[in-house]
Design an enzyme around this catalytic site. Structure first.
Site, mmCIF file in Angstrom:
data_model
loop_
_atom_site.group_PDB
_atom_site.id
_atom_site.type_symbol
_atom_site.label_atom_id
_atom_site.label_comp_id
_atom_site.label_asym_id
_atom_site.label_seq_id
_atom_site.Cartn_x
_atom_site.Cartn_y
_atom_site.Cartn_z
ATOM 1 C CE LYS A 172 -3.091 2.900 2.569
ATOM 2 N NZ LYS A 172 -3.611 3.286 3.921
ATOM 3 C CB ALA A 259 -8.374 7.709 5.147
ATOM 4 N N GLY A 260 -11.222 7.872 6.896
ATOM 5 C CA GLY A 260 -12.233 8.677 7.331
ATOM 6 C C GLY A 260 -13.527 7.858 7.799
ATOM 7 C CB THR A 282 -8.844 5.817 13.714
ATOM 8 O OG1 THR A 282 -7.476 6.146 13.087
ATOM 9 C CG2 THR A 282 -9.114 6.631 14.696
#
Length: 329
Positions: A172, A259-260, A282
């Site tokens: 990645k 992401a996000g 996260t």
């Protein structure tokens, strides 16, 4: 194939018309191989060796069967760079309280791929526990990433070391533009993608939610496009569904939101847009209960995928009653 007038027959329980003169001709007409099917005509098995001579007559009732995998549906898998996976959820390995918690979350998520950062060995304690002691790279695919790299040169260097350390070529790539937003530097990202592809790497590339940039990355050798849904670690959810959808429609390689994502509904939205998968770290690691959130994300990705395949209802400006209004008391 010899053909005459069309005949009305019943095929696998449904009316069918065919101009075939033999059962073998009918099987080929259906784009099947006679040697790979079994046929019953009017309640009697027709030996496979005689299909070419067995005439097809008006009013015949036929059942044609072949072997398929068990279960109601074929496995809904996805493939990147020739490697096939069942789980469409990729999870990270940062921010967890312990390796044990990380491993438990991965198991609960059902993920088959985890992203791993490449960091210096702790020479002061070389026998300290490592991720590989808890998440077996023989069972879970490790996806080395370039988290924290702000230049294409550093990213390429990092992945060269990763390949040397573990033999990984599926990687990645992310090249960050600045520390506040952690948005990708697309110029550096594109250059690094070209270098990696020429060196035999298979880069899955983190990028801006930009259909033009996504196409450029694909042309440069990216094996998967990974547009951000929102800034890394923000938990804001997918902010620009239109751009993500345009990237999906234009790509010939897998597209994964990266992401996000903050909660399960965000993951479902990404899948409903037609993405091949979702990558998150996260959202699971910083949940109050990471293991339960990992299970929630697994279910959300599966639900979003099912909804996408089902095809959502059309949006309407006005109400449309579920029950007919005619005949009201």
């Amino acid at each position: 194939m010899s053909r005459g007038m069309t005949k009305s027959i019943t095929l696998n329980g449904a009316p069918h018309r065919s101009a075939a003169t033999t059962i073998a001709d009918l099987v080929r007409e259906l784009e099947l191989a006679p040697e790979k099917v079994a046929v019953e005509r009017n309640g009697e098995i027709v030996p496979r060796s005689t299909l070419s001579e067995a005439p097809l007559a008006e009013g015949d009732t036929l059942e044609i069967v072949h072997f398929v995998g068990g279960g109601d549906h074929a496995a809904d898998t996805w493939t990147v760079a020739g490697r096939t996976f069942r789980s469409r959820l990729i999870v990270g390995t940062g921010k967890y309280k312990s390796f044990e918690q990380n491993a438990a979350a991965v198991e609960a998520s059902g993920a088959e791929i985890v992203t791993v950062a490449v960091r210096r060995v702790n020479v002061s304690d070389p026998k300290a526990p490592m991720l590989t002691d808890f998440i077996d790279p023989k069972k879970i695919t490790y996806l080395p990433n370039t988290a924290g790299c702000f230049t294409g040169e550093d990213a390429v260097r990092t992945l060269r070391l990763a390949r040397e350390a573990g033999g990984w070529d599926l990687v990645k790539l992310e090249v960050l533009g600045e520390a506040r937003t952690l948005y990708p530097d697309m110029r550096e990202t594109l250059k690094a993608t070209e270098v990696l592809a020429k060196e035999g790497f298979l880069p899955m590339v983190y990028c801006a939610d930009d259909p033009i940039a996504a196409k450029q990355l694909e042309d440069a050798g990216a094996v998967a496009i990974m547009p951000l849904g929102a800034p890394i670690g923000s938990g804001l959810g997918i902010q620009n569904r239109v751009m993500i959808r345009l990237i999906v429609e234009g790509a010939k390689v897998p597209v994964l939101v990266d992401a996000g994502v903050g909660t399960a509904s965000d993951a479902a939205v990404g899948m409903e847009l037609g993405c091949d998968g979702i990558l998150m770290n996260t959202a699971i690691a910083e949940a109050k209960d990471p293991i339960r959130m990992a299970r929630a994300m697994k279910l959300a990705v599966e639900a979003g995928r099912e909804a996408y395949l089902a095809g959502r209802m059309a949006r309407r400006m006005y109400a449309d009653p579920s029950s007919p209004l005619a005949g009201l008391i």
